[in-house]
Design a protein around this motif. Structure first.
Motif, PDB file in Angstrom:
ATOM      1  N   ILE A   1      45.578  27.525  10.535  1.00  0.00           N
ATOM      2  CA  ILE A   1      46.751  26.686  10.802  1.00  0.00           C
ATOM      3  C   ILE A   1      46.993  25.750   9.629  1.00  0.00           C
ATOM      4  O   ILE A   1      48.114  25.628   9.130  1.00  0.00           O
ATOM      5  N   ASP A   2      45.950  25.070   9.195  1.00  0.00           N
ATOM      6  CA  ASP A   2      46.005  24.284   7.968  1.00  0.00           C
ATOM      7  C   ASP A   2      44.570  24.138   7.461  1.00  0.00           C
ATOM      8  O   ASP A   2      43.657  24.761   8.006  1.00  0.00           O
ATOM      9  N   ARG A   3      44.354  23.335   6.449  1.00  0.00           N
ATOM     10  CA  ARG A   3      43.042  23.289   5.805  1.00  0.00           C
ATOM     11  C   ARG A   3      41.992  22.526   6.612  1.00  0.00           C
ATOM     12  O   ARG A   3      40.832  22.450   6.198  1.00  0.00           O
TER      13      ARG A   3
ATOM     14  N   THR B   1      42.302  22.896  10.281  1.00  0.00           N
ATOM     15  CA  THR B   1      42.531  23.384  11.644  1.00  0.00           C
ATOM     16  C   THR B   1      42.560  24.903  11.664  1.00  0.00           C
ATOM     17  O   THR B   1      43.297  25.529  10.891  1.00  0.00           O
TER      18      THR B   1
END
Length: 282
Positions: free
Chosen positions: A200-202, A204
Motif C-alpha cells: 500500500i505504501d512504504r 503499510t
C-alpha cells in the motif's frame, strides 16, 4: 476437558491449561475441537504446559492434527492465558516453543492482558534451513513455477517456513485454488505457508495467508513477520521502523531491527469464551 477459546485478530485457537489437564492424543483432539460444525470451531489446538526452561510451554496443533512449531497470534494469546489464569504474575515472560524460547512484554489494562509485544527472534533466510529447494543460498524475488504459472517468491522462516509473493490485488485472489498448490509444491519439503501481499505504501502492507494444515486464516503472526522481512529485503518498505501489516482479521505492527537482527510483533489478544467439552466420542 476444560478449555478457553481465544483469538488474535481472528486467528482463533482452543487453549487448554495443561498445568491442570492431561491430553492423551492432542492430534485427535485438535481435529475434533477445530471442527466448526461438530466441535468448538478453531484454527487448531494450543496446550499451555509447564516448562523447565521458561515460564510456560506452548504446544500447538493445526486443525488437521499436524503439530506446528510456532504461531505469532497464538503465542500472544498464550501470554494472555498464562497471566489472566494466574500461571504467571509478571509483565515480561518467556514461552518455550518448538522454534525456541520467545520473550513477551504484556500490556495490562484493568488487570487483564490487552496486547502483547513478542520478540519473534531472528529470521532464517538460508534456503536449505527454511527449507526450500533452490540452487541459491537465499531465495529473494526468485521465480517459481506453480502449476504452469510463474510467481516470484521470497522465502523466510520465522520458526516455520513462509513463501512471500506480491500482487496488485489480493482481494480477488482465488486462494482456495492457489494456496494448496503452493503448500504442497515439490520445492517445499516440509510444505509451506504462503503470503500474498499488496504494497500500500512504504509503511503499510496488505496480506492474505494460506497456512499449511489450516488453509486460509484471518491472520498469521509469523506470516506477518515474514512479510515485513521479505518486503525489507526487496526494498519495498522503510527499514528499522514499525510496519503495519493489514490482515483479514486486523492489523499487526512488525519491526525488524536490522542491527539486532530481531523481529518484534505487537498485537491484541482476546478471550472469546470458556467452557467444557466431552472428548469421549473421539
Amino acid at each position: 476437558m476444560k478449555f478457553t477459546k481465544m483469538q488474535g485478530i481472528g486467528n482463533d485457537y482452543v487453549y487448554v491449561n495443561c498445568f491442570e489437564e492431561t491430553i492423551a492424543d492432542p492430534s485427535a483432539v485438535a481435529r475434533f475441537v477445530s471442527d466448526r460444525h461438530f466441535g468448538i470451531g478453531s484454527d487448531g489446538l494450543i496446550l499451555v504446559k509447564p516448562s523447565d526452561v521458561a515460564d510456560c510451554e506452548m504446544d500447538m496443533y493445526n486443525l488437521d492434527g499436524s503439530q506446528g512449531a510456532m504461531c505469532g497470534n497464538g503465542i500472544r494469546c498464550v501470554a494472555k492465558f498464562a497471566y489472566d489464569h494466574g500461571i504467571v504474575h509478571k509483565k515480561n515472560i518467556t514461552v518455550n516453543t518448538k522454534s525456541g524460547i520467545k520473550y513477551l512484554d504484556l500490556d495490562i489494562k484493568d488487570g487483564k492482558v490487552s496486547s502483547v509485544k513478542v520478540n519473534m527472534g531472528s529470521p532464517i533466510l538460508t534456503a536449505k534451513m527454511i527449507p526450500v529447494v533452490s540452487d541459491k543460498e537465499q531465495v529473494i524475488n526468485q521465480p517459481l513455477d506453480v502449476n504452469g504459472t510463474i510467481w516470484n517468491i521470497t522465502a523466510v522462516s520465522m520458526g516455520n517456513p513462509h513463501a512471500v509473493t506480491y500482487m496488485e490485488d489480493v482481494n480477488s485472489l482465488d486462494i482456495e485454488k492457489v494456496g494448496p498448490m503452493f503448500e504442497n509444491h515439490i520445492n517445499f519439503p516440509d510444505r509451506i505457508n504462503t503470503e500474498f501481499v499488496k504494497v500500500i505504501d512504504r509503511r503499510t502492507l496488505q496480506m492474505r495467508v494460506w497456512e499449511r494444515g489450516s488453509g486460509e486464516t484471518l491472520a498469521c503472526g509469523t506470516g506477518a513477520c515474514a512479510v515485513a522481512v521479505a518486503s525489507t529485503l526487496n526494498g519495498l518498505v522503510d527499514e528499522d521502523v514499525p510496519i503495519t501489516v493489514k490482515l483479514l482479521g486486523g492489523d499487526l505492527q512488525i519491526l525488524w531491527n536490522r542491527q539486532e537482527n530481531l523481529v518484534y510483533m505487537t498485537g491484541p489478544a482476546t478471550t472469546v469464551f470458556e467452557g467444557e467439552i466431552d472428548l469421549s466420542s473421539i
